[in-house]
Design a protein around this motif. Sequence first.
Motif, PDB file in Angstrom:
ATOM      1  N   SER A  20      36.184  49.416  81.456  1.00  0.00           N
ATOM      2  CA  SER A  20      35.679  50.484  82.332  1.00  0.00           C
ATOM      3  C   SER A  20      34.271  50.922  81.940  1.00  0.00           C
ATOM      4  CB  SER A  20      36.615  51.699  82.243  1.00  0.00           C
ATOM      5  OG  SER A  20      36.687  52.137  80.897  1.00  0.00           O
ATOM      6  N   ALA A  22      30.109  50.428  80.606  1.00  0.00           N
ATOM      7  CA  ALA A  22      28.943  49.785  81.226  1.00  0.00           C
ATOM      8  C   ALA A  22      28.937  48.280  80.961  1.00  0.00           C
ATOM      9  CB  ALA A  22      27.674  50.436  80.688  1.00  0.00           C
ATOM     10  N   THR A  23      29.121  47.893  79.722  1.00  0.00           N
ATOM     11  CA  THR A  23      29.116  46.459  79.406  1.00  0.00           C
ATOM     12  C   THR A  23      30.409  45.796  79.877  1.00  0.00           C
ATOM     13  OG1 THR A  23      27.981  47.154  77.394  1.00  0.00           O
ATOM     14  CG2 THR A  23      28.506  44.831  77.588  1.00  0.00           C
ATOM     15  N   ARG A  45      42.909  52.557  78.221  1.00  0.00           N
ATOM     16  CA  ARG A  45      43.711  53.791  78.161  1.00  0.00           C
ATOM     17  C   ARG A  45      44.026  54.333  79.542  1.00  0.00           C
ATOM     18  NH1 ARG A  45      39.649  58.495  75.923  1.00  0.00           N
ATOM     19  NH2 ARG A  45      37.775  57.825  77.000  1.00  0.00           N
ATOM     20  N   ARG A  46      43.440  53.707  80.566  1.00  0.00           N
ATOM     21  CA  ARG A  46      43.746  54.148  81.942  1.00  0.00           C
ATOM     22  C   ARG A  46      43.604  52.954  82.872  1.00  0.00           C
ATOM     23  NH1 ARG A  46      38.663  55.348  84.536  1.00  0.00           N
ATOM     24  NH2 ARG A  46      36.985  55.015  83.042  1.00  0.00           N
ATOM     25  N   LEU A  85      34.607  48.063  73.524  1.00  0.00           N
ATOM     26  CA  LEU A  85      35.067  49.432  73.270  1.00  0.00           C
ATOM     27  C   LEU A  85      34.002  50.226  72.527  1.00  0.00           C
ATOM     28  CD1 LEU A  85      37.985  50.368  73.928  1.00  0.00           C
ATOM     29  CD2 LEU A  85      38.530  50.010  71.528  1.00  0.00           C
ATOM     30  N   ARG A 167      24.197  54.161  84.433  1.00  0.00           N
ATOM     31  CA  ARG A 167      25.439  54.791  84.001  1.00  0.00           C
ATOM     32  C   ARG A 167      25.736  55.993  84.879  1.00  0.00           C
ATOM     33  NH1 ARG A 167      27.753  53.860  79.053  1.00  0.00           N
ATOM     34  NH2 ARG A 167      25.927  53.108  77.945  1.00  0.00           N
TER      35      ARG A 167
HETATM   36  P1  NDP Z   1      30.703  52.672  77.395  1.00  0.00           P
HETATM   37  O1  NDP Z   1      30.603  54.008  76.732  1.00  0.00           O
HETATM   38  O2  NDP Z   1      30.081  52.503  78.723  1.00  0.00           O
HETATM   39  O3  NDP Z   1      32.244  52.244  77.509  1.00  0.00           O
HETATM   40  C1  NDP Z   1      33.086  52.366  76.409  1.00  0.00           C
HETATM   41  C2  NDP Z   1      34.486  51.844  76.697  1.00  0.00           C
HETATM   42  O4  NDP Z   1      35.331  52.258  75.603  1.00  0.00           O
HETATM   43  C3  NDP Z   1      35.106  52.390  77.976  1.00  0.00           C
HETATM   44  O5  NDP Z   1      35.923  51.396  78.551  1.00  0.00           O
HETATM   45  C4  NDP Z   1      35.957  53.551  77.465  1.00  0.00           C
HETATM   46  O6  NDP Z   1      37.082  53.837  78.260  1.00  0.00           O
HETATM   47  C5  NDP Z   1      36.428  53.008  76.127  1.00  0.00           C
HETATM   48  N1  NDP Z   1      36.773  54.144  75.266  1.00  0.00           N
HETATM   49  C6  NDP Z   1      35.949  55.120  74.814  1.00  0.00           C
HETATM   50  N2  NDP Z   1      36.635  56.019  74.101  1.00  0.00           N
HETATM   51  C7  NDP Z   1      37.930  55.601  74.098  1.00  0.00           C
HETATM   52  C8  NDP Z   1      39.125  56.112  73.536  1.00  0.00           C
HETATM   53  N3  NDP Z   1      39.155  57.233  72.824  1.00  0.00           N
HETATM   54  N4  NDP Z   1      40.249  55.425  73.735  1.00  0.00           N
HETATM   55  C9  NDP Z   1      40.246  54.287  74.442  1.00  0.00           C
HETATM   56  N5  NDP Z   1      39.158  53.742  75.014  1.00  0.00           N
HETATM   57  C10 NDP Z   1      38.006  54.401  74.847  1.00  0.00           C
HETATM   58  O7  NDP Z   1      30.170  51.563  76.357  1.00  0.00           O
HETATM   59  P2  NDP Z   1      28.826  50.682  76.454  1.00  0.00           P
HETATM   60  O8  NDP Z   1      29.068  49.561  77.383  1.00  0.00           O
HETATM   61  O9  NDP Z   1      27.663  51.578  76.610  1.00  0.00           O
HETATM   62  O10 NDP Z   1      28.755  50.137  74.951  1.00  0.00           O
HETATM   63  C11 NDP Z   1      29.634  49.107  74.542  1.00  0.00           C
HETATM   64  C12 NDP Z   1      29.498  48.910  73.032  1.00  0.00           C
HETATM   65  O11 NDP Z   1      28.141  48.564  72.717  1.00  0.00           O
HETATM   66  C13 NDP Z   1      29.827  50.139  72.196  1.00  0.00           C
HETATM   67  O12 NDP Z   1      30.558  49.748  71.070  1.00  0.00           O
HETATM   68  C14 NDP Z   1      28.466  50.663  71.771  1.00  0.00           C
HETATM   69  O13 NDP Z   1      28.505  51.352  70.540  1.00  0.00           O
HETATM   70  C15 NDP Z   1      27.693  49.360  71.639  1.00  0.00           C
HETATM   71  N6  NDP Z   1      26.247  49.524  71.742  1.00  0.00           N
HETATM   72  C16 NDP Z   1      25.692  50.396  72.654  1.00  0.00           C
HETATM   73  C17 NDP Z   1      24.321  50.552  72.748  1.00  0.00           C
HETATM   74  C18 NDP Z   1      23.699  51.461  73.771  1.00  0.00           C
HETATM   75  O14 NDP Z   1      22.467  51.463  73.897  1.00  0.00           O
HETATM   76  N7  NDP Z   1      24.477  52.231  74.515  1.00  0.00           N
HETATM   77  C19 NDP Z   1      23.421  49.791  71.865  1.00  0.00           C
HETATM   78  C20 NDP Z   1      24.099  48.860  70.987  1.00  0.00           C
HETATM   79  C21 NDP Z   1      25.458  48.751  70.941  1.00  0.00           C
HETATM   80  P3  NDP Z   1      37.075  55.081  79.310  1.00  0.00           P
HETATM   81  O15 NDP Z   1      36.290  54.576  80.507  1.00  0.00           O
HETATM   82  O16 NDP Z   1      38.490  55.315  79.580  1.00  0.00           O
HETATM   83  O17 NDP Z   1      36.368  56.227  78.620  1.00  0.00           O
END
Ligand code: NDP
Length: 235
Positions: A20, A22-23, A45-46, A85, A167
């Motif tokens: 769900s 961005a990536t 989780r959903r 995640l 986003r």
């Molecule tokens: P997002 O924040 O867009 O998405 C995160 C995902 O993790 C969602 O599917 C979300 O589910 C799930 N998630 C978050 N919290 C929980 C929880 N408590 N329990 C279960 N599922 C959970 O991630 P991005 O695509 O932005 O980033 C992906 C990865 O890349 C991350 O690990 C991030 O740290 C890493 N990254 C990001 C960078 C950036 O610039 N943003 C740079 C480098 C690495 P739900 O939709 O239900 O919340």
Amino acid sequence: MAATGGGGSGAGSCFVLGASGATGQALLRELRARGLFARVTLIGRRRLSLAEESGTAVEQVVVDFERLSEHAAAFRGHDVGFCCLGTTRSKAGADGFVRVDRDYVAQAAELARAGGCKHFVTLSSQGANEHSRFLYLRVKGEVEKLVQAVGFDRCTILRPAVLLCARQEFRPLEWLTQHVLGAVAWFFPTAYSVPVQTVARAMVASVLQPGGGKVEVLENKAIHQLGKAEPQLGT
Ligand code: NDP
């Protein structure tokens, strides 16, 4: 690995964590468009509402990440596991961030391995370092180490720089950084940022290309290179 080279209907199975996000959304689009796997299981989780598409069968399993070991069945029988995640400290607090970005990912990797997964592909971050003073980079370094120790036949760790994406949720600092780095990317396209679509293509391409060893770590430049190319199976 039983996936086909692209555009066809694959024979294998994979799971996606974080579909769900961005990536994760970009990854799911890529997996569906390329039809690499016959079956894609989203573990989250959903439940997500997805557009109907022919081809790849997409299943969804809703799990409680605090009791992940009770959901071992969801992780059984997949050739490849993709993990997108993650949360942020501002959303989940420091402890919550560690729980999601390190503990959930490491537990999922363990369950995947126990369930027969051969190749685990996961997102870390540029600068990940288990000895860093910064929580974010330290946790990313720690989870890299934990995932490597699980003992997959192949483990691919991607270390993207700032993700460029549209986003829905507003993250002011990320918004500002993305706009600045979006402009900088005209001059240094592979240094400081990477579009999520490129990351998603690189994740998929890593499965198709021959492994460069048991553990591969792809830095931002390598992600750009791999995400641009579209290798076919066996090439
Ligand atoms: P997002 O924040 O867009 O998405 C995160 C995902 O993790 C969602 O599917 C979300 O589910 C799930 N998630 C978050 N919290 C929980 C929880 N408590 N329990 C279960 N599922 C959970 O991630 P991005 O695509 O932005 O980033 C992906 C990865 O890349 C991350 O690990 C991030 O740290 C890493 N990254 C990001 C960078 C950036 O610039 N943003 C740079 C480098 C690495 P739900 O939709 O239900 O919340």
